[in-house]
Design a protein around this motif. Structure first.
Motif, mmCIF file in Angstrom:
data_model
loop_
_atom_site.group_PDB
_atom_site.id
_atom_site.type_symbol
_atom_site.label_atom_id
_atom_site.label_comp_id
_atom_site.label_asym_id
_atom_site.label_seq_id
_atom_site.Cartn_x
_atom_site.Cartn_y
_atom_site.Cartn_z
ATOM 1 N N ASN A 1 -4.215 -13.178 -0.101
ATOM 2 C CA ASN A 1 -5.146 -12.948 -1.210
ATOM 3 C C ASN A 1 -5.255 -11.472 -1.579
ATOM 4 O OD1 ASN A 1 -5.766 -15.668 -1.543
ATOM 5 N ND2 ASN A 1 -7.413 -15.601 -0.037
ATOM 6 N N GLU A 2 -5.287 -10.606 -0.586
ATOM 7 C CA GLU A 2 -5.382 -9.169 -0.870
ATOM 8 C C GLU A 2 -4.088 -8.671 -1.506
ATOM 9 O OE1 GLU A 2 -7.406 -5.622 -1.158
ATOM 10 O OE2 GLU A 2 -8.178 -7.552 -0.481
ATOM 11 N N SER A 3 -2.962 -9.167 -1.011
ATOM 12 C CA SER A 3 -1.668 -8.742 -1.542
ATOM 13 C C SER A 3 -1.487 -9.165 -2.995
ATOM 14 C CB SER A 3 -0.532 -9.315 -0.689
ATOM 15 O OG SER A 3 -0.546 -8.750 0.605
ATOM 16 N N LYS A 4 -2.040 -10.309 -3.370
ATOM 17 C CA LYS A 4 -1.877 -10.822 -4.730
ATOM 18 C C LYS A 4 -2.577 -9.955 -5.772
ATOM 19 C CE LYS A 4 -3.024 -15.091 -3.539
ATOM 20 N NZ LYS A 4 -3.335 -16.534 -3.636
ATOM 21 N N LYS A 5 -3.397 -9.007 -5.326
ATOM 22 C CA LYS A 5 -4.061 -8.099 -6.250
ATOM 23 C C LYS A 5 -3.117 -6.980 -6.719
ATOM 24 C CE LYS A 5 -8.554 -8.826 -4.006
ATOM 25 N NZ LYS A 5 -9.646 -8.166 -3.222
ATOM 26 N N PHE A 6 -1.975 -6.844 -6.050
ATOM 27 C CA PHE A 6 -1.043 -5.760 -6.360
ATOM 28 C C PHE A 6 -0.032 -6.208 -7.410
ATOM 29 C CE2 PHE A 6 -2.769 -4.456 -2.363
ATOM 30 C CZ PHE A 6 -2.651 -3.065 -2.314
ATOM 31 N N ALA A 7 0.192 -5.351 -8.392
ATOM 32 C CA ALA A 7 1.158 -5.666 -9.449
ATOM 33 C C ALA A 7 2.587 -5.683 -8.930
ATOM 34 C CB ALA A 7 1.034 -4.642 -10.585
ATOM 35 N N ARG B 1 0.818 -1.216 0.000
ATOM 36 C CA ARG B 1 0.000 0.000 0.000
ATOM 37 C C ARG B 1 0.849 1.262 0.000
ATOM 38 N NH1 ARG B 1 -4.769 -2.033 4.201
ATOM 39 N NH2 ARG B 1 -6.100 -2.976 2.607
#
Length: 348
Positions: A43-49, A27
């Motif tokens: 899972n939330e972290s995997k949304k970040f490029a 973030r």
């Protein structure tokens, strides 16, 4: 683009601290490489490029870990067995992972000139009699060799000393931090616990949920300072940012000395909190609390201490950090997450 060209390697990224730190760094636009055997907390972290996950068994494939260390700027070495029951049941496994693996990591950071941010533990203070534990001045007092529960503390102390020596004599850039009883929604799964194999707050919640007695080791008179995970991560982010090199060569306690409660008081707080959820009120009203000897619960190789209170003067003065979250707010976040499937808006 990452912050100041910095690429962070987190070993043990799927763990409680690792997964929360990973998300906090992402973030803030750091590039993060996470290493672990699983990624269910990411899972939330995997949304970040700017996040890359690598599934690696660090004991079997250290050559892969070495390659990643070479490519990063900062290593956060969070791989460890940190469950008291394991210290007495399988101390050799604790030694192999917690010590031998981390020695390799430290030496590799020295070899390639990488900064290491390393988790010590509040347990290094052992049976210190100080009212508040000071990172530089407090004595580190451990029990006898036959009390195998101290192997974890001893390992962490030796790693602290090794890092310090490499910093003083070979220029290793480092920061050591000592967490004091971090708690939060993703600490453990309260619906799938094994007695004695999980952290105390989730074990107690599991027992209430499943109408099992809450077992207080030696009456639950031991006191601990409970620190909400977001407060802890906020401090770690300041350590990693390292403004003007302020964290270099430092040891920081990360804890909340104003939130000190006995384990018995923790059980009472949890029971009271459960009553706020109508579907689970009956479980709280019927919750049973029993006391048992530590030797019966963990085995004869177990030993405990009455209090563990951090001085956080270093973190306040050097980093400008102080904790904000009280235990009842933290417990509400935990129960909302597990009982209602409701996450909270993390402040990191």
């Amino acid at each position: 683009m990452n912050v100041s060209g910095r690429r962070i390697l987190i070993l043990g990224a799927n763990g409680f601290i690792g997964s929360s730190l990973t998300l906090g760094l992402l973030r803030k636009n750091y590039d993060v490489v996470g290493v672990d055997l699983s990624d269910f907390n990411l899972n939330e972290s995997k949304k970040f490029a700017n996040f890359l996950f690598r599934k690696i068994d660090v004991l079997q494939n250290f050559d892969e870990v070495e390659s990643l260390i070479k490519e990063c700027d900062i290593v956060v070495a969070l791989v460890a067995i940190a469950v008291p029951s394991m210290y007495v049941k399988n101390p050799i496994a604790v030694y192999n992972l917690d010590y031998e693996h981390n020695v390799q990591v430290i030496k590799t950071c020295v070899q390639y000139g990488k900064r290491i941010v390393f988790p010590s533990t509040s347990e290094v203070y052992g049976m210190c009699s100080d009212k508040a534990f000071d990172e530089r001045l407090s004595q580190l007092v451990l029990g006898s060799i036959e009390k195998e529960r101290w192997i974890y503390s001893c390992i962490k102390q030796m790693l602290d000393r090794l890092i310090w020596a490499y910093g003083k004599h070979e220029g290793l850039q480092f920061t050591i931090f000592r967490p004091f009883n971090f708690i939060g929604p993703k600490l453990d799964n309260i619906k799938a616990q094994q007695e004695g194999a999980s952290r105390v707050i989730t074990q107690f919640a599991h027992n209430i949920l499943n109408s099992k007695p809450i077992k207080l080791v030696d009456g639950g008179f031991q006191k601990r300072c409970f620190t909400f995970i977001d407060d802890g991560i906020d401090c770690l982010l300041k350590i990693i940012e390292n403004k003007n090199g302020c964290a270099d060569g430092q040891i920081f306690n990360i804890g909340n000395p104003t939130e000190e409660y006995s384990i018995k008081e923790l059980a009472d707080i949890l029971i009271s909190a459960f009553k706020e959820y109508p579907e689970y009120t009956h479980l709280a009203e019927n919750a049973e609390i029993v006391s048992m000897a530590g030797s019966e619960y963990y085995g004869k190789a177990y030993e405990d201490v009455g209090r563990r209170v951090p001085s956080i003067a270093n973190a306040k003065s050097i980093l400008g950090w102080s904790p904000k979250t009280d235990i009842r707010t933290a417990v509400k976040y935990i129960l909302d997450y597990h009982l209602l499937g409701k996450d909270y808006e993390a402040c990191i």
